[in-house]
Scaffold this active site. Structure first.
Site, short mmCIF file in Angstrom:
data_model
loop_
_atom_site.label_atom_id
_atom_site.label_comp_id
_atom_site.label_asym_id
_atom_site.label_seq_id
_atom_site.Cartn_x
_atom_site.Cartn_y
_atom_site.Cartn_z
N LYS A 47 7.48 10.94 0.23
CA LYS A 47 7.04 10.30 1.48
C LYS A 47 8.23 9.65 2.20
O LYS A 47 8.44 9.86 3.40
CB LYS A 47 5.99 9.22 1.16
CG LYS A 47 5.62 8.36 2.36
CD LYS A 47 4.93 7.06 1.95
CE LYS A 47 5.83 6.13 1.19
NZ LYS A 47 5.32 4.78 1.01
N LYS A 78 14.90 0.37 5.24
CA LYS A 78 14.32 0.82 3.95
C LYS A 78 14.50 2.33 3.75
O LYS A 78 14.86 2.79 2.67
CB LYS A 78 12.85 0.42 3.90
CG LYS A 78 12.05 0.99 2.77
CD LYS A 78 12.49 0.48 1.41
CE LYS A 78 11.78 1.25 0.31
NZ LYS A 78 12.31 0.95 -1.01
N LEU A 118 0.83 -1.21 0.00
CA LEU A 118 0.00 0.00 0.00
C LEU A 118 0.87 1.26 0.00
O LEU A 118 2.04 1.22 0.33
CB LEU A 118 -0.91 -0.01 1.23
CG LEU A 118 -1.78 -1.26 1.42
CD1 LEU A 118 -2.68 -1.10 2.64
CD2 LEU A 118 -2.62 -1.54 0.20
N PRO A 119 0.24 2.41 -0.34
CA PRO A 119 1.05 3.62 -0.54
C PRO A 119 1.60 4.28 0.72
O PRO A 119 2.62 4.95 0.64
CB PRO A 119 0.10 4.57 -1.27
CG PRO A 119 -1.26 4.04 -1.06
CD PRO A 119 -1.15 2.58 -0.80
N THR A 147 6.11 0.61 2.25
CA THR A 147 7.10 1.44 2.96
C THR A 147 6.32 2.42 3.82
O THR A 147 5.61 3.29 3.30
CB THR A 147 7.97 2.25 1.97
OG1 THR A 147 8.59 1.33 1.08
CG2 THR A 147 9.03 3.05 2.71
#
Ligand code: NAD
Length: 299
Positions: A247, A172, A66-67, A97
């Site tokens: 993001k 990440k 998912l975003p 992420t």
């Protein structure tokens, strides 16, 4: 009997990952709120579900791609309350992420309901997702990560155990902060060469065999026409959106604030990508940062 995977989020990354599971013999029950994406996945063998709750029924693995943190928390905890519908036998693998704190919240909430969950954000881009060569940076309980390998091995080439909940997400964002920095540096160097009469293909060949070699240059070249089948040669469509890179750079800066770390290049990268996004490029691939170096007259 074939293992069943629920796949939630069939966007740029989720769809090719799900297709690799189908190729490996898994049954994949998929859901994405964007009907067109869901339909495209159905054409590749994904079983269509009308909601996430329907998709998780009887699943051995529940994978989400998912975003954002908000999307993950809304799906599992706040709005859709998906944790209520997931069976005890399922292993939740969130590949999105998101912030380390959101991920810890999800993993703790799952544990409180007697469920097993890990975080497994990825690196390797859309190409890596299609070729099943992703790197997974896992956080959570070690034995859950071992169990997840049954399914992760068919979507990636490397499965790393980073540590407890949140550690995978931290790995990440460190990686993506570095990625943003070397993408900007690569774009800047290529434009300098072109402005001084060099062919960007020749300059790429030279730097790839010299000390400037890096992933942005050699695998994901940002200069149009240097490499086939990268977003730069497709008007910066597909790939990893500028908005998603913003993001990730925001998450890196939050982490740096928390740990009082000094990240001047990460902060500059966030500003450059932020401005690029504000200028209407949010949906383009992040290698489009190349265009900020182009002289007005050449645009
Ligand atoms: P994307 O926007 O293409 O896909 C996300 C999908 O999630 C969308 O199709 C959206 O409709 C769907 N979605 C939103 N809410 C949902 C819900 N409640 N249930 C089911 N589906 C839902 O984004 P992407 O490029 O595939 O990236 C996904 C994640 O992977 C992000 O967290 C991103 O940071 C990360 N990532 C992306 C890349 C890349 O190269 N694109 C590389 C590494 C990591």
């Amino acid at each position: 009997m074939n293992k069943i995977t629920a796949f939630l989020g069939l966007g740029h990354m989720g769809a090719p990952m799900a297709f690799n599971l189908i190729k490996a013999g898994f049954r994949v029950r998929g859901f994405d709120p964007v009907e067109e994406l869901l339909q495209k996945s159905v054409e590749q063998g994904v079983e269509k579900c009308s909601s996430a709750t329907e998709a998780v029924k009887g699943a051995d693995f529940v994978i989400s791609m998912l975003p954002s943190s908000a999307a993950v928390e809304s799906l599992y905890i706040e709005k859709d309350h998906l944790l209520e519908a997931i069976e005890e036998r399922s292993l939740i693998i969130d590949c999105s992420t998101i912030s380390a704190s959101s991920s810890k919240r999800l993993l703790n909430a799952a544990r409180n309901k007697g469920l097993h969950a890990i975080e497994a954000p990825v690196s390797g881009g859309v190409k890596g997702a299609a070729a099943a060569t992703l790197s997974f940076m896992c956080g959570g309980e070690h034995e859950d990560v071992e169990r997840a390998k049954t399914v992760l091995q068919h979507m990636g080439a490397n499965v790393f155990f980073a540590g407890p909940a949140g550690a995978g997400q931290t790995a990440k964002i460190c990686n993506n902060m570095l990625l943003a920095i070397h993408m900007i540096g690569t774009a800047e160097a290529l434009q300098l060469g072109v402005d001084n009469g060099l062919d960007p293909k020749v300059l790429t060949e030279i730097m790839a065999k010299s000390s400037g070699a890096n992933w942005s240059l050699q695998t994901y070249n940002p200069y149009p026409g240097v490499m086939d089948s990268v977003p730069a040669s497709n008007q910066y469509r597909g790939g990893f959106k500028v908005g998603l890179m913003c993001k990730d750079l925001g998450l890196a800066q939050q982490a740096a604030d928390n740990s009082k770390s000094y990240t001047p290049l990460g902060s500059l990268a966030r500003n450059l990508f932020g401005l690029h996004s504000l200028k209407g490029n949010e949906e383009l691939d992040f290698s489009s940062i190349q265009t900020i170096f182009r002289k007005e007259a050449d645009q």
